[in-house]
Design a protein around this motif. Sequence first.
Motif, PDB file in Angstrom:
ATOM      1  N   GLU A   1       9.802   9.592 -26.919  1.00 48.63           N
ATOM      2  CA  GLU A   1       9.821  10.373 -28.157  1.00 48.63           C
ATOM      3  C   GLU A   1       8.987  11.642 -28.015  1.00 48.63           C
ATOM      4  OE1 GLU A   1       8.901   8.026 -31.568  1.00 48.63           O
ATOM      5  OE2 GLU A   1       8.776   9.743 -32.906  1.00 48.63           O
TER       6      GLU A   1
ATOM      7  N   ALA B   1      13.185  14.481 -30.766  1.00 49.19           N
ATOM      8  CA  ALA B   1      14.439  13.817 -30.420  1.00 49.19           C
ATOM      9  C   ALA B   1      14.093  12.753 -29.388  1.00 49.19           C
ATOM     10  CB  ALA B   1      15.447  14.804 -29.856  1.00 49.19           C
TER      11      ALA B   1
ATOM     12  N   HIS C   1      14.957   8.667 -27.367  1.00 52.75           N
ATOM     13  CA  HIS C   1      15.870   7.627 -26.888  1.00 52.75           C
ATOM     14  C   HIS C   1      15.121   6.305 -26.879  1.00 52.75           C
ATOM     15  CE1 HIS C   1      18.598   5.307 -24.471  1.00 52.75           C
ATOM     16  NE2 HIS C   1      17.736   5.226 -23.480  1.00 52.75           N
ATOM     17  N   SER C   2      15.797   5.254 -27.349  1.00 49.61           N
ATOM     18  CA  SER C   2      15.162   3.934 -27.340  1.00 49.61           C
ATOM     19  C   SER C   2      16.028   2.947 -26.570  1.00 49.61           C
ATOM     20  CB  SER C   2      14.959   3.426 -28.774  1.00 49.61           C
ATOM     21  OG  SER C   2      16.214   3.223 -29.404  1.00 49.61           O
TER      22      SER C   2
ATOM     23  N   LYS D   1      20.321   0.088 -27.559  1.00 48.88           N
ATOM     24  CA  LYS D   1      20.147   1.430 -27.002  1.00 48.88           C
ATOM     25  C   LYS D   1      20.576   2.433 -28.055  1.00 48.88           C
ATOM     26  CE  LYS D   1      20.858   0.309 -22.127  1.00 48.88           C
ATOM     27  NZ  LYS D   1      19.443   0.316 -21.810  1.00 48.88           N
TER      28      LYS D   1
ATOM     29  N   TYR E   1      19.802   6.723 -29.931  1.00 54.14           N
ATOM     30  CA  TYR E   1      19.198   8.054 -29.942  1.00 54.14           C
ATOM     31  C   TYR E   1      18.836   8.415 -31.379  1.00 54.14           C
ATOM     32  CZ  TYR E   1      21.233   8.290 -25.312  1.00 54.14           C
ATOM     33  OH  TYR E   1      21.546   8.029 -24.013  1.00 54.14           O
TER      34      TYR E   1
ATOM     35  N   SER F   1      19.770   8.603 -36.846  1.00 55.58           N
ATOM     36  CA  SER F   1      19.833   7.863 -35.584  1.00 55.58           C
ATOM     37  C   SER F   1      21.153   7.123 -35.422  1.00 55.58           C
ATOM     38  CB  SER F   1      18.676   6.859 -35.493  1.00 55.58           C
ATOM     39  OG  SER F   1      18.929   5.732 -36.294  1.00 55.58           O
TER      40      SER F   1
ATOM     41  N   ASN G   1      22.514   3.778 -32.926  1.00 62.06           N
ATOM     42  CA  ASN G   1      22.182   2.823 -31.863  1.00 62.06           C
ATOM     43  C   ASN G   1      23.163   1.648 -31.839  1.00 62.06           C
ATOM     44  OD1 ASN G   1      20.827   1.579 -34.231  1.00 62.06           O
ATOM     45  ND2 ASN G   1      20.014   0.154 -32.743  1.00 62.06           N
TER      46      ASN G   1
ATOM     47  N   SER H   1      16.959   2.702 -34.003  1.00 63.25           N
ATOM     48  CA  SER H   1      16.348   3.801 -33.245  1.00 63.25           C
ATOM     49  C   SER H   1      15.702   4.802 -34.196  1.00 63.25           C
ATOM     50  CB  SER H   1      17.404   4.519 -32.400  1.00 63.25           C
ATOM     51  OG  SER H   1      17.844   3.696 -31.375  1.00 63.25           O
TER      52      SER H   1
END
Lengths: 136, 228
Positions: free
Chosen positions: B54, B70, B72-73, B88, B90, B121, B123, B192
């Motif tokens: 993050e 912005a 990503h998880s 997963k 964004y 988000s 995901n 996310s």
Amino acid sequence: MIVLLSTVGVGCGPYCEGVKSEPTVRLEVDMDLGIERVYALKLDKNGQESPGEFIAIGDYSDTELPIDLNSDATTYVFERNGVTDLLELVYTKSVGLESKACGFTLALEGMSVGGRTTFNNVIVAKEFKTYLITIE
Amino acid sequence: MKRPILAFVICLMISLSGWSQSDSTVVSNSHFFISLELLKPLSLIMDGSSYVIEPEITYQRKKLLWKLSAGHSSIDKQVYREMKYSSKGYFIKVGMGMELEYVRKSSSQNSILSGVNFIFSSNDENGIVDFSGDYFGDYSHQMKQHNNSRGAEMYFTHRTLISEKVFFSLGVRIAYVANSHQQEEFPVYYTSGFGVVNILGNQEQNYNNQLSGGLSIKLGYRFKLRKL
């Protein structure tokens, strides 16, 4: 002491509507049919069928038939006096988070008799968590 | 949900205009701060399973903050007793805030920040539950679901300059998913940009609580801009 432990054991477990392992259905067969051996047909990865292990037939022909969760239908072979009969059970699986205590459980829904069945009179009835299959 | 957020933003802007006009001790007119969350990628280093990347950029003019991040998880763990869970996704966060006060006005090394970020988000969640089978063998039931989520988070952060250009911040935040994200397969576990969303509520019957929150530790770099 044994009675006390038994009571405690029954009271501790969570009540769950679904099952957490391979389910079974209860089978009742007319004794006059003279069923000698029962087994299910197993499917391999290529869809080829092979006979499974013999399923123990209980007293008064009260038998637990395992359900194949990797398929939407299970076929059983009944042997009696040199005659072979088939019973096909068709169903759908429902998996969901039942509760925090039960976790994910599985239930069988809409069970019916499939087209491969050779018995003339088969009754499928919902019975608590499972189904009762009666062959007359 | 929209009206309280809108009201909060209006109040915040009114407060900010008051702060900006009344404060004559502002050290610098404007800065850029870039930072990276340190706590969330920690489990990647520890066991290689879950992480959130993050990066964030903040523009601060006097006491007013504008934030953009912005991320990503990727989450991989066992949840709901026996489900092998992975997610997963964004997210984008856009927000504004204010510098509430200087803890040490003489050096301005410490400051407390508060504000609101709007979160958007997307995901995917995957779950696998295994059922053991004595006769036919084990069965793995696979479930998939997709979440498009939007909402907001409110944060309080304590920022410390550890050198002229490097800063460290410790913050708390509370986030709320504004849109409904009820799913048929299994209750949404992680969203996310928001975090774990079932930390509160009656978990016996409904895990789909839309509230989340947590701590954040950030390390960043400050660009001291000249007057424009």
